[in-house]
Design a protein around this motif. Structure first.
Motif, PDB file in Angstrom:
ATOM      1  N   ILE A   1      49.950  67.035  46.518  1.00  0.00           N
ATOM      2  CA  ILE A   1      49.412  67.256  47.859  1.00  0.00           C
ATOM      3  C   ILE A   1      49.849  68.626  48.367  1.00  0.00           C
ATOM      4  CG2 ILE A   1      49.456  66.415  50.238  1.00  0.00           C
ATOM      5  CD1 ILE A   1      47.889  64.642  48.293  1.00  0.00           C
ATOM      6  N   GLU A   2      51.117  68.983  48.108  1.00  0.00           N
ATOM      7  CA  GLU A   2      51.604  70.306  48.542  1.00  0.00           C
ATOM      8  C   GLU A   2      50.771  71.412  47.908  1.00  0.00           C
ATOM      9  OE1 GLU A   2      53.855  71.415  50.634  1.00  0.00           O
ATOM     10  OE2 GLU A   2      55.366  69.876  50.888  1.00  0.00           O
ATOM     11  N   MET A   3      50.513  71.297  46.603  1.00  0.00           N
ATOM     12  CA  MET A   3      49.752  72.335  45.912  1.00  0.00           C
ATOM     13  C   MET A   3      48.301  72.373  46.410  1.00  0.00           C
ATOM     14  SD  MET A   3      51.022  72.196  42.016  1.00  0.00           S
ATOM     15  CE  MET A   3      52.619  71.463  41.711  1.00  0.00           C
ATOM     16  N   ARG A   4      47.709  71.203  46.605  1.00  0.00           N
ATOM     17  CA  ARG A   4      46.332  71.136  47.106  1.00  0.00           C
ATOM     18  C   ARG A   4      46.243  71.764  48.488  1.00  0.00           C
ATOM     19  NH1 ARG A   4      43.091  66.489  50.080  1.00  0.00           N
ATOM     20  NH2 ARG A   4      44.483  67.281  51.637  1.00  0.00           N
ATOM     21  N   ASN A   5      47.212  71.492  49.337  1.00  0.00           N
ATOM     22  CA  ASN A   5      47.161  71.964  50.718  1.00  0.00           C
ATOM     23  C   ASN A   5      47.524  73.438  50.875  1.00  0.00           C
ATOM     24  OD1 ASN A   5      46.315  69.463  51.460  1.00  0.00           O
ATOM     25  ND2 ASN A   5      47.991  69.043  52.848  1.00  0.00           N
ATOM     26  N   GLN A   6      48.020  74.063  49.816  1.00  0.00           N
ATOM     27  CA  GLN A   6      48.280  75.501  49.901  1.00  0.00           C
ATOM     28  C   GLN A   6      46.980  76.273  50.077  1.00  0.00           C
ATOM     29  OE1 GLN A   6      50.488  76.475  46.360  1.00  0.00           O
ATOM     30  NE2 GLN A   6      52.451  75.943  47.286  1.00  0.00           N
ATOM     31  N   LYS A   7      45.887  75.715  49.549  1.00  0.00           N
ATOM     32  CA  LYS A   7      44.580  76.372  49.607  1.00  0.00           C
ATOM     33  C   LYS A   7      43.737  75.880  50.777  1.00  0.00           C
ATOM     34  CE  LYS A   7      44.782  76.664  44.640  1.00  0.00           C
ATOM     35  NZ  LYS A   7      44.492  75.917  43.447  1.00  0.00           N
ATOM     36  N   VAL A   8      44.214  74.842  51.458  1.00  0.00           N
ATOM     37  CA  VAL A   8      43.449  74.226  52.538  1.00  0.00           C
ATOM     38  C   VAL A   8      44.182  74.449  53.861  1.00  0.00           C
ATOM     39  CG1 VAL A   8      42.561  72.045  53.436  1.00  0.00           C
ATOM     40  CG2 VAL A   8      42.575  72.452  50.979  1.00  0.00           C
ATOM     41  N   ARG A   9      43.446  74.880  54.844  1.00  0.00           N
ATOM     42  CA  ARG A   9      44.031  75.056  56.183  1.00  0.00           C
ATOM     43  C   ARG A   9      44.026  73.700  56.887  1.00  0.00           C
ATOM     44  NH1 ARG A   9      45.188  79.577  58.934  1.00  0.00           N
ATOM     45  NH2 ARG A   9      45.320  79.409  61.187  1.00  0.00           N
ATOM     46  N   PRO A  10      45.167  73.247  57.393  1.00  0.00           N
ATOM     47  CA  PRO A  10      45.194  71.932  58.056  1.00  0.00           C
ATOM     48  C   PRO A  10      44.308  71.906  59.293  1.00  0.00           C
ATOM     49  CG  PRO A  10      47.301  73.058  58.327  1.00  0.00           C
ATOM     50  CD  PRO A  10      46.462  73.906  57.437  1.00  0.00           C
ATOM     51  N   SER A  11      43.629  70.778  59.482  1.00  0.00           N
ATOM     52  CA  SER A  11      42.755  70.639  60.651  1.00  0.00           C
ATOM     53  C   SER A  11      43.515  70.083  61.850  1.00  0.00           C
ATOM     54  CB  SER A  11      41.574  69.726  60.315  1.00  0.00           C
ATOM     55  OG  SER A  11      42.029  68.457  59.892  1.00  0.00           O
ATOM     56  N   ILE A  12      44.688  69.503  61.614  1.00  0.00           N
ATOM     57  CA  ILE A  12      45.492  68.930  62.695  1.00  0.00           C
ATOM     58  C   ILE A  12      46.819  69.682  62.758  1.00  0.00           C
ATOM     59  CG2 ILE A  12      46.623  66.844  63.562  1.00  0.00           C
ATOM     60  CD1 ILE A  12      44.506  65.260  61.892  1.00  0.00           C
ATOM     61  N   VAL A  13      46.964  70.506  63.782  1.00  0.00           N
ATOM     62  CA  VAL A  13      48.193  71.290  63.939  1.00  0.00           C
ATOM     63  C   VAL A  13      48.933  70.944  65.228  1.00  0.00           C
ATOM     64  CG1 VAL A  13      47.438  73.208  62.476  1.00  0.00           C
ATOM     65  CG2 VAL A  13      46.890  73.230  64.919  1.00  0.00           C
ATOM     66  N   LYS A  14      48.325  70.048  66.051  1.00  0.00           N
ATOM     67  CA  LYS A  14      48.945  69.555  67.278  1.00  0.00           C
ATOM     68  C   LYS A  14      48.730  68.050  67.331  1.00  0.00           C
ATOM     69  CE  LYS A  14      47.813  73.653  69.976  1.00  0.00           C
ATOM     70  NZ  LYS A  14      47.009  74.139  71.091  1.00  0.00           N
ATOM     71  N   PHE A  15      49.655  67.351  67.946  1.00  0.00           N
ATOM     72  CA  PHE A  15      49.517  65.896  68.063  1.00  0.00           C
ATOM     73  C   PHE A  15      48.268  65.502  68.843  1.00  0.00           C
ATOM     74  CE2 PHE A  15      53.787  65.086  66.531  1.00  0.00           C
ATOM     75  CZ  PHE A  15      53.571  63.899  65.845  1.00  0.00           C
ATOM     76  N   THR A  16      47.848  66.338  69.768  1.00  0.00           N
ATOM     77  CA  THR A  16      46.667  66.008  70.573  1.00  0.00           C
ATOM     78  C   THR A  16      45.393  65.977  69.731  1.00  0.00           C
ATOM     79  OG1 THR A  16      46.454  68.336  71.183  1.00  0.00           O
ATOM     80  CG2 THR A  16      47.656  66.899  72.719  1.00  0.00           C
ATOM     81  N   GLN A  17      45.423  66.585  68.552  1.00  0.00           N
ATOM     82  CA  GLN A  17      44.267  66.585  67.660  1.00  0.00           C
ATOM     83  C   GLN A  17      44.201  65.330  66.789  1.00  0.00           C
ATOM     84  OE1 GLN A  17      45.370  70.349  65.857  1.00  0.00           O
ATOM     85  NE2 GLN A  17      43.518  71.289  66.706  1.00  0.00           N
ATOM     86  N   LEU A  18      45.254  64.553  66.773  1.00  0.00           N
ATOM     87  CA  LEU A  18      45.323  63.351  65.944  1.00  0.00           C
ATOM     88  C   LEU A  18      44.690  62.183  66.695  1.00  0.00           C
ATOM     89  CD1 LEU A  18      46.579  62.458  63.203  1.00  0.00           C
ATOM     90  CD2 LEU A  18      48.624  61.827  64.470  1.00  0.00           C
ATOM     91  N   SER A  19      43.619  61.623  66.132  1.00  0.00           N
ATOM     92  CA  SER A  19      42.956  60.500  66.801  1.00  0.00           C
ATOM     93  C   SER A  19      43.754  59.214  66.559  1.00  0.00           C
ATOM     94  CB  SER A  19      41.536  60.330  66.257  1.00  0.00           C
ATOM     95  OG  SER A  19      41.563  59.805  64.940  1.00  0.00           O
ATOM     96  N   TYR A  20      43.478  58.199  67.366  1.00  0.00           N
ATOM     97  CA  TYR A  20      44.144  56.909  67.185  1.00  0.00           C
ATOM     98  C   TYR A  20      43.812  56.318  65.814  1.00  0.00           C
ATOM     99  CZ  TYR A  20      45.487  56.902  72.086  1.00  0.00           C
ATOM    100  OH  TYR A  20      46.049  57.217  73.298  1.00  0.00           O
ATOM    101  N   LYS A  21      42.563  56.481  65.405  1.00  0.00           N
ATOM    102  CA  LYS A  21      42.137  55.955  64.108  1.00  0.00           C
ATOM    103  C   LYS A  21      42.905  56.640  62.973  1.00  0.00           C
ATOM    104  CE  LYS A  21      38.090  55.379  61.148  1.00  0.00           C
ATOM    105  NZ  LYS A  21      36.652  55.630  60.999  1.00  0.00           N
ATOM    106  N   GLN A  22      43.013  57.970  63.025  1.00  0.00           N
ATOM    107  CA  GLN A  22      43.757  58.701  61.997  1.00  0.00           C
ATOM    108  C   GLN A  22      45.227  58.291  62.010  1.00  0.00           C
ATOM    109  OE1 GLN A  22      42.613  62.514  63.581  1.00  0.00           O
ATOM    110  NE2 GLN A  22      41.547  63.051  61.663  1.00  0.00           N
TER     111      GLN A  22
END
Length: 145
Positions: A1-22
């Motif tokens: 996951i660490e290696m995969r995410n090195q190439k991917v920009r995270p879509s959630i960088v604040k808690f307010t972006q995290l939905s209840y479902k997620q």
């Protein structure tokens, strides 16, 4: 996951972006910790990163998810300890002191870990877990377990 995410920009960088479902689905990842040898915090961290959380948010959420688990486990142990007649005043003081010290040490360690996570990845920890798992398997098979 660490290696995969090195190439991917995270879509959630604040808690307010995290939905209840997620948040719920990431929390369900804790169930995988019922598999022997699976780290509750590690699997929750992986779940967070799989759902687009930054490493920091995934780690912070993992710590938040530990709170009800720890309260539940501690409460259960406390209830079981009281079945034999409860605590004496001295035992109660010792338990209370242990709780206060544990809380203080936990806050220091969590602060350190959060700073570590900001600057380092978990690749070395993953390699350590794999190596330790192999050693445990070898020792187990050699001992006939």
């Amino acid at each position: 996951i660490e290696m995969r995410n090195q190439k991917v920009r995270p879509s959630i960088v604040k808690f307010t972006q995290l939905s209840y479902k997620q948040a719920f689905i990431i929390g369900v990842f804790q169930l995988l910790a019922l598999i022997p040898g699976t780290s509750r915090s590690g699997i929750t961290f992986i779940g967070g990163m799989l759902f687009g959380c930054s490493r920091f948010i995934a780690a912070e959420y993992t710590f938040y998810l530990a709170i009800p688990v720890m309260f539940g486990a501690s409460g259960l142990k406390l209830v079981n300890s009281c079945k034999g007649g409860g605590f004496s005043a001295e035992q109660f003081f010792v338990v209370l002191l242990a709780m206060v010290v544990s809380y203080g040490v936990s806050m220091i360690v969590i602060k350190f870990l959060m700073q570590y996570i900001k600057r380092h990845n978990f690749n070395s920890f993953a390699l350590y877990r794999i190596a330790l798992g192999i050693i445990v398997l070898i020792v187990g098979f050699a001992a006939g377990l």
